[in-house]
Design an enzyme around this catalytic site. Structure first.
Site, PDB file in Angstrom:
ATOM      1  N   SER A  33       2.886  -0.174   1.932  1.00  0.00           N
ATOM      2  CA  SER A  33       3.798   0.660   2.730  1.00  0.00           C
ATOM      3  C   SER A  33       3.895   2.051   2.110  1.00  0.00           C
ATOM      4  CB  SER A  33       5.184   0.024   2.786  1.00  0.00           C
ATOM      5  OG  SER A  33       5.064  -1.311   3.210  1.00  0.00           O
ATOM      6  N   LYS A  71      -1.555  -9.197  -3.623  1.00  0.00           N
ATOM      7  CA  LYS A  71      -1.490  -7.813  -4.102  1.00  0.00           C
ATOM      8  C   LYS A  71      -0.419  -7.654  -5.183  1.00  0.00           C
ATOM      9  CE  LYS A  71      -0.585  -3.138  -2.851  1.00  0.00           C
ATOM     10  NZ  LYS A  71       0.859  -3.101  -3.066  1.00  0.00           N
ATOM     11  N   GLY A 128      -1.815  -5.524   5.996  1.00  0.00           N
ATOM     12  CA  GLY A 128      -1.676  -6.492   4.896  1.00  0.00           C
ATOM     13  C   GLY A 128      -0.585  -7.503   5.220  1.00  0.00           C
ATOM     14  N   HIS A 129       0.550  -7.003   5.690  1.00  0.00           N
ATOM     15  CA  HIS A 129       1.624  -7.913   6.103  1.00  0.00           C
ATOM     16  C   HIS A 129       1.162  -8.771   7.289  1.00  0.00           C
ATOM     17  CE1 HIS A 129       4.052  -4.409   4.489  1.00  0.00           C
ATOM     18  NE2 HIS A 129       4.565  -5.404   3.795  1.00  0.00           N
ATOM     19  N   GLY A 151       9.637  -4.734   5.436  1.00  0.00           N
ATOM     20  CA  GLY A 151       9.344  -3.930   6.618  1.00  0.00           C
ATOM     21  C   GLY A 151       8.287  -2.887   6.344  1.00  0.00           C
ATOM     22  N   GLN A 159      16.085  -4.298  -6.098  1.00  0.00           N
ATOM     23  CA  GLN A 159      14.805  -4.249  -6.797  1.00  0.00           C
ATOM     24  C   GLN A 159      14.264  -2.828  -6.952  1.00  0.00           C
ATOM     25  OE1 GLN A 159      13.049  -6.855  -3.713  1.00  0.00           O
ATOM     26  NE2 GLN A 159      11.207  -5.645  -3.978  1.00  0.00           N
ATOM     27  N   GLN A 217       4.654 -10.411  -9.151  1.00  0.00           N
ATOM     28  CA  GLN A 217       5.696 -10.987  -8.292  1.00  0.00           C
ATOM     29  C   GLN A 217       5.379 -12.445  -7.966  1.00  0.00           C
ATOM     30  OE1 GLN A 217       7.456  -8.800  -4.879  1.00  0.00           O
ATOM     31  NE2 GLN A 217       6.110 -10.027  -3.616  1.00  0.00           N
TER      32      GLN A 217
END
Ligand code: AMP
Length: 311
Positions: free
Chosen positions: A213, A176, A53-54, A48, A78, A180
């Site tokens: 975010s 980015k 970018g999202h 959220g 996390q 991950q």
């Protein structure tokens, strides 16, 4: 794949349980015409506090799939810092506006008890040595926690067998978060998930700051100071493009001129494995491929960025 015409704008269907999610996915797939033909399903996992970018991730997934699921879940597992978890921005109403605009069909917003009904998982996914480097070094357990939730989200959104037509399943992640992405690719390969992992390029502000975010936690002055991250990446990229020695310490030196920015690491690695490159950055002209990884703290805010070299 079946091509997808731009969908008419409609409010996404919000679901909060895994049972509702499966039912909604089945309904969307069954409603596709003509019945019986192959379909495509995209999943975009997020926490959220959505930004452009999202939005680019969601728009890419929208263009490539018949049915699009976006999840919003701030995954406590996390976060290794309770304060970071609590202060993480939560902006569901604004997120829903973005997702309606970007054309999500289904938005999955589970609560903690839905994802972790028995509390913290007893059986864990271990991100191994790679999970302990770079971001993992300063955020112990972060990547194990991230993989735990991604493993679940990939299961929850899996095309239900009941739909009676072949469905190609894709999951979308941003370049980015390079570490991950490498770890998710490894998990999907190591655990044989039937999903195609796709990555979407980094979105930046006009000045070059990678959208995050966390940027909303920066003062305007800190946001300006943080631009040194992009300047440092570009300095090295320009040398790589000219096949010159990279002299990474020049880039590191730029951070010394920005007292508000505390550099954590600035490393050149193999883009597929994130192994540090043995390549000698000092004297040898750069000819191969590499990935520059950087992390820095600005105020209390940790920022990460990266740039590919040699492409
Ligand atoms: P997050 O909500 O921070 O977990 O991010 C959700 C997804 O959006 C992850 O796959 C991120 O890599 C991706 N993402 C975040 N920021 C950006 C960005 N600036 N450009 C592209 N993708 C991004």
């Amino acid at each position: 794949m079946s091509t997808t015409a731009a969908p008419a704008l409609r409010a996404p269907h919000i679901v909060t349980t895994t049972a509702e999610l499966s039912a909604a996915i089945a309904r969307e797939i069954e409603a596709l015409a003509p019945s019986g033909t192959a379909a495509t399903l995209g999943l975009v996992p997020t926490m959220g506090a959505l930004h452009s970018g999202h939005e680019s991730l969601v728009s890419t997934a929208r263009e490539q799939n018949d049915v699009l699921v976006v999840s919003i879940f701030v995954n406590e597992l996390q976060f290794n810092d309770e304060h970071d978890f609590e202060s993480y921005p939560r902006t569901l109403d604004a997120d829903m506006e973005i997702l309606a605009r970007a054309g999500a069909d289904i938005v999955f917003v589970p609560g903690d008890e839905e994802v972790y009904p028995d509390g913290r998982p007893l059986v864990k996914i271990d991100s191994g040595a790679l999970g302990e480097k770079f971001e993992g070094a300063s955020r112990p357990g972060h990547f194990d926690g991230m993989l735990a939730v991604v493993a679940k989200l990939l299961h929850y959104s899996m095309p239900p067998a009941s739909v009676g037509r072949p469905v190609a399943y894709r999951a979308y992640f941003g370049a980015k978060d390079a570490q991950q992405l490498v770890l998710i690719n490894r998990m999907v390969a190591d655990l044989n998930y039937p999903v195609d992992v796709r990555s979407v390029p980094i979105m930046r502000t006009a000045e070059g700051l990678a959208l995050s975010s966390r940027n909303q936690l920066l003062t305007p002055e800190q946001a300006k100071a943080a631009l040194v991250i992009h300047r440092a990446l570009l300095l090295v990229k320009e040398r790589a493009d000219r096949h010159e020695p990279l002299y990474l310490e020049d880039a590191v030196g730029l951070f010394e001129m920005e007292p508000q920015v505390e550099l954590d690491y600035f490393e050149l690695v193999d883009p597929r494995t994130l192994q540090e490159l043995a390549f000698n950055c000092q004297d040898t002209p750069f000819t191969g491929e590499g990935l520059l990884l950087v992390a820095a703290k600005v105020g209390g805010v940790r920022l990460i960025d990266n740039m590919r070299l040699g492409y």
